[in-house]
Design a protein around this motif. Structure first.
Motif, PDB file in Angstrom:
ATOM      1  N   TRP A 184      -5.019 -11.241   0.087  1.00  0.00           N
ATOM      2  CA  TRP A 184      -5.117 -11.325  -1.288  1.00  0.00           C
ATOM      3  C   TRP A 184      -4.396 -10.050  -2.049  1.00  0.00           C
ATOM      4  O   TRP A 184      -3.816  -9.949  -3.125  1.00  0.00           O
ATOM      5  CB  TRP A 184      -6.627 -10.964  -1.532  1.00  0.00           C
ATOM      6  CG  TRP A 184      -7.199 -11.059  -2.925  1.00  0.00           C
ATOM      7  CD1 TRP A 184      -7.572 -12.052  -3.685  1.00  0.00           C
ATOM      8  CD2 TRP A 184      -7.212  -9.799  -3.792  1.00  0.00           C
ATOM      9  NE1 TRP A 184      -7.749 -11.559  -4.739  1.00  0.00           N
ATOM     10  CE2 TRP A 184      -7.815 -10.132  -5.126  1.00  0.00           C
ATOM     11  CE3 TRP A 184      -6.740  -8.600  -3.649  1.00  0.00           C
ATOM     12  CZ2 TRP A 184      -7.825  -9.636  -6.223  1.00  0.00           C
ATOM     13  CZ3 TRP A 184      -6.929  -7.689  -4.899  1.00  0.00           C
ATOM     14  CH2 TRP A 184      -7.548  -8.143  -6.180  1.00  0.00           C
ATOM     15  N   PHE A 185      -4.081  -8.872  -1.277  1.00  0.00           N
ATOM     16  CA  PHE A 185      -3.414  -7.718  -1.800  1.00  0.00           C
ATOM     17  C   PHE A 185      -1.841  -8.258  -2.015  1.00  0.00           C
ATOM     18  O   PHE A 185      -1.316  -7.746  -2.902  1.00  0.00           O
ATOM     19  CB  PHE A 185      -3.403  -6.522  -0.753  1.00  0.00           C
ATOM     20  CG  PHE A 185      -4.847  -5.921  -0.398  1.00  0.00           C
ATOM     21  CD1 PHE A 185      -5.610  -5.576  -1.738  1.00  0.00           C
ATOM     22  CD2 PHE A 185      -5.212  -5.332   0.527  1.00  0.00           C
ATOM     23  CE1 PHE A 185      -6.903  -5.110  -1.468  1.00  0.00           C
ATOM     24  CE2 PHE A 185      -6.461  -4.793   0.873  1.00  0.00           C
ATOM     25  CZ  PHE A 185      -7.186  -4.760  -0.007  1.00  0.00           C
ATOM     26  N   GLU A 186      -1.500  -9.002  -1.234  1.00  0.00           N
ATOM     27  CA  GLU A 186      -0.075  -9.414  -1.326  1.00  0.00           C
ATOM     28  C   GLU A 186      -0.034 -10.281  -2.573  1.00  0.00           C
ATOM     29  O   GLU A 186       1.148  -9.863  -3.220  1.00  0.00           O
ATOM     30  CB  GLU A 186       0.206 -10.225   0.036  1.00  0.00           C
ATOM     31  CG  GLU A 186       0.403  -9.218   1.136  1.00  0.00           C
ATOM     32  CD  GLU A 186       0.754  -9.968   2.463  1.00  0.00           C
ATOM     33  OE1 GLU A 186       0.778  -9.428   3.407  1.00  0.00           O
ATOM     34  OE2 GLU A 186       0.296 -11.091   2.705  1.00  0.00           O
ATOM     35  N   GLU A 187      -0.969 -10.977  -2.858  1.00  0.00           N
ATOM     36  CA  GLU A 187      -1.094 -11.965  -3.846  1.00  0.00           C
ATOM     37  C   GLU A 187      -1.003 -11.102  -5.399  1.00  0.00           C
ATOM     38  O   GLU A 187      -0.343 -11.379  -6.230  1.00  0.00           O
ATOM     39  CB  GLU A 187      -1.986 -13.123  -3.982  1.00  0.00           C
ATOM     40  CG  GLU A 187      -2.121 -13.955  -4.994  1.00  0.00           C
ATOM     41  CD  GLU A 187      -0.733 -14.831  -5.295  1.00  0.00           C
ATOM     42  OE1 GLU A 187      -0.531 -15.019  -6.602  1.00  0.00           O
ATOM     43  OE2 GLU A 187       0.033 -15.201  -4.298  1.00  0.00           O
TER      44      GLU A 187
ATOM     45  N   LEU B 297       1.420   0.181   0.734  1.00  0.00           N
ATOM     46  CA  LEU B 297       0.463  -0.935   1.126  1.00  0.00           C
ATOM     47  C   LEU B 297       1.013  -1.809   2.115  1.00  0.00           C
ATOM     48  O   LEU B 297       0.422  -2.189   3.041  1.00  0.00           O
ATOM     49  CB  LEU B 297      -0.162  -1.567  -0.108  1.00  0.00           C
ATOM     50  CG  LEU B 297      -1.218  -2.487   0.130  1.00  0.00           C
ATOM     51  CD1 LEU B 297      -2.299  -1.919   0.911  1.00  0.00           C
ATOM     52  CD2 LEU B 297      -1.694  -3.162  -1.182  1.00  0.00           C
ATOM     53  N   SER B 298       2.199  -2.405   1.956  1.00  0.00           N
ATOM     54  CA  SER B 298       2.678  -3.342   2.795  1.00  0.00           C
ATOM     55  C   SER B 298       2.881  -2.804   4.177  1.00  0.00           C
ATOM     56  O   SER B 298       2.647  -3.275   5.271  1.00  0.00           O
ATOM     57  CB  SER B 298       4.405  -3.676   2.188  1.00  0.00           C
ATOM     58  OG  SER B 298       3.888  -4.615   1.236  1.00  0.00           O
ATOM     59  N   HIS B 299       3.497  -1.234   4.128  1.00  0.00           N
ATOM     60  CA  HIS B 299       3.417  -0.436   5.501  1.00  0.00           C
ATOM     61  C   HIS B 299       2.107  -0.316   6.171  1.00  0.00           C
ATOM     62  O   HIS B 299       2.007  -0.715   7.116  1.00  0.00           O
ATOM     63  CB  HIS B 299       3.991   0.964   5.369  1.00  0.00           C
ATOM     64  CG  HIS B 299       4.055   1.879   6.459  1.00  0.00           C
ATOM     65  ND1 HIS B 299       5.136   1.715   7.405  1.00  0.00           N
ATOM     66  CD2 HIS B 299       3.242   2.757   6.773  1.00  0.00           C
ATOM     67  CE1 HIS B 299       4.810   2.852   8.206  1.00  0.00           C
ATOM     68  NE2 HIS B 299       3.676   3.205   7.916  1.00  0.00           N
ATOM     69  N   HIS B 300       1.185  -0.165   5.439  1.00  0.00           N
ATOM     70  CA  HIS B 300      -0.256   0.009   5.966  1.00  0.00           C
ATOM     71  C   HIS B 300      -0.462  -1.231   6.530  1.00  0.00           C
ATOM     72  O   HIS B 300      -1.165  -1.475   7.779  1.00  0.00           O
ATOM     73  CB  HIS B 300      -1.203   0.656   5.041  1.00  0.00           C
ATOM     74  CG  HIS B 300      -2.657   0.692   5.667  1.00  0.00           C
ATOM     75  ND1 HIS B 300      -2.985   1.349   6.645  1.00  0.00           N
ATOM     76  CD2 HIS B 300      -3.568  -0.035   5.209  1.00  0.00           C
ATOM     77  CE1 HIS B 300      -4.428   1.238   6.960  1.00  0.00           C
ATOM     78  NE2 HIS B 300      -4.671   0.551   6.258  1.00  0.00           N
ATOM     79  N   LEU B 301      -0.416  -2.287   5.832  1.00  0.00           N
ATOM     80  CA  LEU B 301      -1.066  -3.663   6.244  1.00  0.00           C
ATOM     81  C   LEU B 301      -0.370  -4.028   7.781  1.00  0.00           C
ATOM     82  O   LEU B 301      -0.932  -4.485   8.381  1.00  0.00           O
ATOM     83  CB  LEU B 301      -0.869  -4.838   5.135  1.00  0.00           C
ATOM     84  CG  LEU B 301      -1.513  -4.638   3.832  1.00  0.00           C
ATOM     85  CD1 LEU B 301      -1.111  -5.750   2.886  1.00  0.00           C
ATOM     86  CD2 LEU B 301      -2.904  -4.472   3.887  1.00  0.00           C
ATOM     87  N   ASP B 302       0.935  -3.888   7.590  1.00  0.00           N
ATOM     88  CA  ASP B 302       1.741  -4.061   8.802  1.00  0.00           C
ATOM     89  C   ASP B 302       1.343  -3.372  10.007  1.00  0.00           C
ATOM     90  O   ASP B 302       0.868  -4.087  11.175  1.00  0.00           O
ATOM     91  CB  ASP B 302       3.044  -3.888   8.593  1.00  0.00           C
ATOM     92  CG  ASP B 302       3.838  -4.155   9.855  1.00  0.00           C
ATOM     93  OD1 ASP B 302       4.060  -5.160  10.525  1.00  0.00           O
ATOM     94  OD2 ASP B 302       4.568  -3.184  10.334  1.00  0.00           O
TER      95      ASP B 302
END
Length: 175
Positions: A22-25, A113-118
């Motif tokens: 959802w965050f990515e969208e 955010l992308s770094h953290h999600l990964d």
């Protein structure tokens, strides 16, 4: 605009992953200059804060107790939440969603955010899958979903609350 997911429970790993997608969208929507960026940002702020706070209060302590993750991983994840909150606040403080400044601050949030999600998916959720019993993950999913919903109902993403969270994180780092 992606509709805010209202989880009722389930496997904690799957519930957290659903938020990550959802965050990515939502980030894709924020990059789209034709979208209602202010509305997308308001929803993103609310879900992002609720998600992080629920992870820190429900998920990380439980995974630590089961030895799925160690204290260093908890501290690292919480530090990344702090960085994300700082980037979120910087974006919330931009007055004009059509400005270049908004795009720049959105990019900074997106990168954090992308770094953290990964990292979280690799270093926290993978051990949760392999080292935590399915029944425990389901119970944890219900607790996470309930806390997340409570925080969303409190409109936890409003700028005053994000400022408070960032200020508290800064004070923790100084002590």
């Amino acid at each position: 605009m992606p509709k805010i997911l209202q989880h009722t429970g389930g496997d904690a790993v799957e519930v957290i992953l659903a938020d990550h997608r959802w965050f990515e969208e939502a980030l894709r929507e924020l990059r789209d200059e034709t979208s209602d960026r202010a509305a997308v940002l308001a929803d993103l702020a609310t879900v992002l804060v609720a998600h992080a706070e629920a992870e820190e209060s429900k998920v990380y302590p439980a995974l630590r107790r089961t030895n799925a993750i160690d204290e260093e991983e908890v501290e690292h994840s919480e530090h990344e939440h702090d960085e994300g909150n700082e980037a979120l606040l910087a974006l919330l403080e931009v007055d004009d969603p059509a400005s270049e400044e908004f795009s720049e601050k959105e990019h900074e949030l997106s990168e954090a955010l992308s770094h953290h999600l990964d990292e979280e998916e690799r270093d926290v959720l993978n051990p949760a899958r392999t080292d935590v019993d399915e029944e425990v993950r389901r119970q944890l999913g219900a607790e996470f979903a309930a806390e997340r919903a409570r925080l969303i109902d409190e409109d936890c993403g409003r700028i005053e609350n994000v400022r408070r969270i960032v200020k508290e994180a800064e004070a923790r780092r100084k002590s």
